[in-house]
Design a protein around this motif. Sequence first.
Motif, short mmCIF file in Angstrom:
data_model
loop_
_atom_site.label_atom_id
_atom_site.label_comp_id
_atom_site.label_asym_id
_atom_site.label_seq_id
_atom_site.Cartn_x
_atom_site.Cartn_y
_atom_site.Cartn_z
N GLN A 14 -9.98 3.19 -9.95
CA GLN A 14 -11.22 2.64 -9.40
C GLN A 14 -11.50 1.23 -9.93
OE1 GLN A 14 -12.41 3.98 -6.87
NE2 GLN A 14 -11.31 5.91 -7.07
N SER A 15 -11.06 0.94 -11.14
CA SER A 15 -11.19 -0.42 -11.67
C SER A 15 -10.31 -1.39 -10.87
CB SER A 15 -10.80 -0.46 -13.15
OG SER A 15 -11.64 0.35 -13.93
N ILE A 16 -9.12 -0.93 -10.48
CA ILE A 16 -8.22 -1.75 -9.67
C ILE A 16 -8.86 -2.06 -8.32
CG2 ILE A 16 -6.05 -1.70 -8.37
CD1 ILE A 16 -4.80 -0.26 -10.77
N TYR A 17 -9.46 -1.05 -7.70
CA TYR A 17 -10.11 -1.28 -6.41
C TYR A 17 -11.32 -2.22 -6.55
CZ TYR A 17 -7.38 2.06 -3.71
OH TYR A 17 -6.37 2.70 -3.05
N ALA A 18 -12.07 -2.06 -7.63
CA ALA A 18 -13.20 -2.96 -7.87
C ALA A 18 -12.70 -4.40 -8.03
CB ALA A 18 -13.96 -2.52 -9.12
N GLY A 19 -11.58 -4.55 -8.74
CA GLY A 19 -10.99 -5.88 -8.90
C GLY A 19 -10.56 -6.47 -7.57
N ILE A 259 0.72 -6.37 -4.89
CA ILE A 259 1.54 -5.64 -5.87
C ILE A 259 0.76 -4.52 -6.56
CG2 ILE A 259 2.87 -5.85 -8.00
CD1 ILE A 259 3.57 -8.70 -7.17
N VAL A 260 -0.36 -4.88 -7.14
CA VAL A 260 -1.12 -3.90 -7.94
C VAL A 260 -1.77 -2.84 -7.06
CG1 VAL A 260 -2.97 -3.60 -9.62
CG2 VAL A 260 -1.55 -5.65 -9.71
N VAL A 261 -2.47 -3.28 -5.98
CA VAL A 261 -3.18 -2.32 -5.13
C VAL A 261 -2.21 -1.54 -4.26
CG1 VAL A 261 -4.92 -2.04 -3.33
CG2 VAL A 261 -5.28 -3.72 -5.14
N SER A 262 -1.36 -2.25 -3.49
CA SER A 262 -0.46 -1.57 -2.55
C SER A 262 0.71 -0.87 -3.25
CB SER A 262 0.09 -2.56 -1.53
OG SER A 262 -0.96 -3.13 -0.77
N GLY A 263 1.10 -1.34 -4.42
CA GLY A 263 2.24 -0.75 -5.10
C GLY A 263 1.87 0.19 -6.23
#
Length: 374
Positions: A14-19, A259-263
């Motif tokens: 969820q932190s990644i999505y917030a980012g 990279i971070v979100v899709s991978g």
Amino acid sequence: MDKKKPYLVLIVIQSIYAGMYMLSKAAFNEGMSTYVFVFYRQSLATIFLAPIALIFERKTAPPLPFTTFFKVFLLTLIGITFSFNLYGFALNYTSAALASATSNMIPVITFSLSILLGMETVKLKRASGISKLAGVALCATGAITIAFYKGPSLKSFIHHHLSTQHSSSRAAHAVSAQPTKKWIEGTFLMILCNTAWSMWIVFQGRLMQEYPAKLLFTTLQCLCSAVQSFFVALAFERDLSRWMLSFDVGLVAVAYSGIVVSGFTYYLQGWCIEKKGPVFLAMSTPLAFMITIVGSSFALGEVISFGSAVGGVLMIGGLYSVLWGKSKEQKDLRLLIQDTKECLEEKGIKDSPVKDTKECLEEKEIKDSPFQSV
């Protein structure tokens, strides 16, 4: 420590999505084209995932018929290309906090679509059915609240943001200065974007039964979306200077989303669902909203309106109401199976014919059962 791992992974997801919400908004504040952003994001995701998919699934993947490929192409067009481009357009009219708040509607919209397609049922005589419908109503109320009510604003006390001075100042007054008409349009465009994404979720489950190689399936969708997004960007963005990437927040946003979100997040979500189930993951969605509210206020200088906060809370309430209804149904089904099994064992019946099963349920006064209509 092993028991805590899923919760730590949940926070990371969820932190990644917030980012993603904050970085993409910062990139758009800097003037980056939303259409070009989607093209670069999907291209980078394809480049990142393709070698991994080929290494792990090249030998085990089934052949890909043209009809299945065409279905993947259409599903990608609606659920990814259309959804992502609409998301960027709507984000220009609204804020990162609103984008995160409306993402809480995705499980509810997915549930509503499943009802329309006959994949879900609602029994109004049960508490679970009432809870589901209440959740849908709460989400709709939250969306209307965000669109038509702003109220007082909470301003950030930090003045050093990810964007430049001019862009940060513009972002700080985005909510208050934004024409009401554009804010309303942006809100409902964001809901339409989430609806397209929910359709992708619903139909993806069926399509993956035809082509179960998960990594190659995801890579194929990223590739199709990259090609589709190229032509969309070419149609709407004719200025070649808008296609140039430089070492700024736009490049960071593209790399992060691709990279971070899709991978990386794809793997984490799969691991989390395997350990705790999809409901556990869905219940963590509001965490991204809370992180985004704090982060966008301090990092981007966005003004968070009272209406957005109230609407977000209503959507979270709707999400949990639907999830509770689903959980209650699953619990009731497990109890029904257990009661039926115990009854049949008492009668010494091993093959459990339908007639004997109905008699057992009637003896235990269990009226609401799938066997009663047989």
